[in-house]
Design a protein around this motif. Structure first.
Motif, mmCIF file in Angstrom:
data_model
loop_
_atom_site.group_PDB
_atom_site.id
_atom_site.type_symbol
_atom_site.label_atom_id
_atom_site.label_comp_id
_atom_site.label_asym_id
_atom_site.label_seq_id
_atom_site.Cartn_x
_atom_site.Cartn_y
_atom_site.Cartn_z
ATOM 1 N N THR A 36 -0.651 -7.078 3.926
ATOM 2 C CA THR A 36 -0.054 -6.000 4.713
ATOM 3 C C THR A 36 -0.184 -6.292 6.199
ATOM 4 N N SER A 56 -1.304 -4.371 8.582
ATOM 5 C CA SER A 56 -2.563 -3.879 9.127
ATOM 6 C C SER A 56 -3.714 -4.308 8.229
ATOM 7 N N ASN A 57 -4.908 -4.249 8.766
ATOM 8 C CA ASN A 57 -6.081 -4.664 8.001
ATOM 9 C C ASN A 57 -6.574 -3.494 7.156
ATOM 10 N N ASP A 58 -5.747 -3.076 6.188
ATOM 11 C CA ASP A 58 -6.083 -1.926 5.352
ATOM 12 C C ASP A 58 -5.814 -2.234 3.888
ATOM 13 N N THR A 59 -6.224 -3.420 3.470
ATOM 14 C CA THR A 59 -5.939 -3.880 2.116
ATOM 15 C C THR A 59 -6.716 -3.116 1.049
ATOM 16 N N ASP A 60 -7.648 -2.247 1.471
ATOM 17 C CA ASP A 60 -8.444 -1.490 0.506
ATOM 18 C C ASP A 60 -7.925 -0.069 0.295
ATOM 19 N N MET A 61 -6.688 0.206 0.691
ATOM 20 C CA MET A 61 -6.176 1.570 0.603
ATOM 21 C C MET A 61 -6.065 2.077 -0.828
ATOM 22 N N THR A 97 -8.793 -9.636 -1.608
ATOM 23 C CA THR A 97 -7.794 -9.543 -0.543
ATOM 24 C C THR A 97 -7.327 -10.917 -0.065
ATOM 25 N N LYS A 115 -9.459 3.537 -0.993
ATOM 26 C CA LYS A 115 -9.778 4.550 0.008
ATOM 27 C C LYS A 115 -8.910 5.795 -0.063
ATOM 28 N N ASN A 130 0.775 -1.234 0.000
ATOM 29 C CA ASN A 130 0.000 0.000 0.000
ATOM 30 C C ASN A 130 0.808 1.286 0.000
ATOM 31 N N ASP A 162 5.573 -2.529 6.956
ATOM 32 C CA ASP A 162 4.126 -2.607 6.710
ATOM 33 C C ASP A 162 3.722 -3.800 5.860
#
Length: 290
Positions: A96, A98-103, A128, A106, A68, A152
């Motif tokens: 990644t 953190s659980n932010d695979t949609d960055m 994901t 977003k 990301n 990260d």
């Protein structure tokens, strides 16, 4: 298989008179098989140069994202097909921390971007889960995965098609000071006998130890790895944003002299296209003017 480099710079875009030879756009590489099936690797600012290729494209678009960090996703809002209701896009995201695979989506939210990701007319699927598999198929490519050594997190990919193997490993620190996600021996096994290795080499040995732990490799380390793994051709990418064309050319010449008769190693240039065949690896065209 055809390989086209649309962005090879690391960390941030670097337009200017000192980066016109190697290029200033951030990571984006395009692979195409002899049957026309293709995959886009990362969506740095270089992905905007693919707009012409996909202007009238009718089939689903497949995008593999390693991680990301901005230089690998920041071009996505400027990829023209996402604004067409006739476009279908599958995005496979790397693993990644953190659980932010949609960055990648977003980043087009809040006050970051005038068009929000949930307003896009294209049909976008965010996958994901695939990167958690050691092996999967994507648009007739066979894909294998391995965890990057990078702050990260992130995922490296080996793609096989037309009986050829291309390893895409960026960003990755081969000899990190922190606990490794993948060891040196695991990298040797992962890229073993690859026709092409595309690997991060943002630094050289003189940059260490100041930048040790920043999540990137030196070109000397990548050359050593590639020789151990019997790789046929190496392209180094993720060029340091502060490195000028003359500096990169000097490093390239020095390493090529060291690796003479042992390894084919090249600093990737934005706008260059290559064809792998069973006999040789050859430059076929330049795409910079598109």
């Amino acid at each position: 298989m055809k390989i086209e480099f649309y962005g090879v710079r690391g960390s941030m875009p670097t337009p200017g008179e000192n980066t016109v030879v190697y290029g200033g756009n951030t990571s984006c590489v395009y692979l195409e098989l002899s049957n026309g099936n293709n995959v886009i690797l990362d969506s740095g600012t270089g992905i905007a140069k693919l707009n012409g290729k996909f202007k009238s494209y009718k089939r689903p678009i497949h995008l593999l994202v390693t991680h990301n960090h901005w230089d690998h996703i920041q071009g996505f809002p400027y990829f023209a097909p996402i604004y067409s209701e006739n476009t279908t896009i599958e995005i496979i995201t790397g693993i990644t921390d953190s659980n932010d695979t949609d960055m990648i989506l977003k980043q087009m939210s809040g006050t970051n971007h005038p068009v929000k990701y949930d307003q896009l007319p294209s049909k976008i699927t965010l996958n994901t889960e695939l990167a958690h598999q050691k092996e999967f198929s994507l648009n007739t490519f066979k894909v294998t995965t391995q965890a990057l050594n990078h702050p990260d997190g992130g995922t490296a990919y080996c793609l096989t098609g037309d009986n050829q193997k291309v390893a895409y490993v960026t960003d990755n620190e081969l000899k990190p000071p922190y606990a490794e996600s993948s060891t040196w021996d695991e990298w040797v096994a992962f890229i073993k006998d690859a026709d092409v290795l595309i690997h991060d080499a943002q630094y050289n040995n003189k940059d260490m130890p100041l930048k040790h732990g920043w999540g990137h490799s030196t070109y000397e380390q990548v050359a050593e790895l590639a020789m151990q793994a019997n790789v046929k051709q190496v392209f180094l990418i993720s060029h340091d944003p502060s490195a000028t064309d003359s500096e990169l050319a000097r490093h390239e010449k020095e390493q090529q002299q060291k690796s003479s008769h042992k390894l084919n190693i090249t600093w990737a240039k934005e706008g260059c296209s290559y064809l792998i065949d069973t006999q040789a690896f050859s430059t076929i065209t330049a795409i910079r003017a598109q």
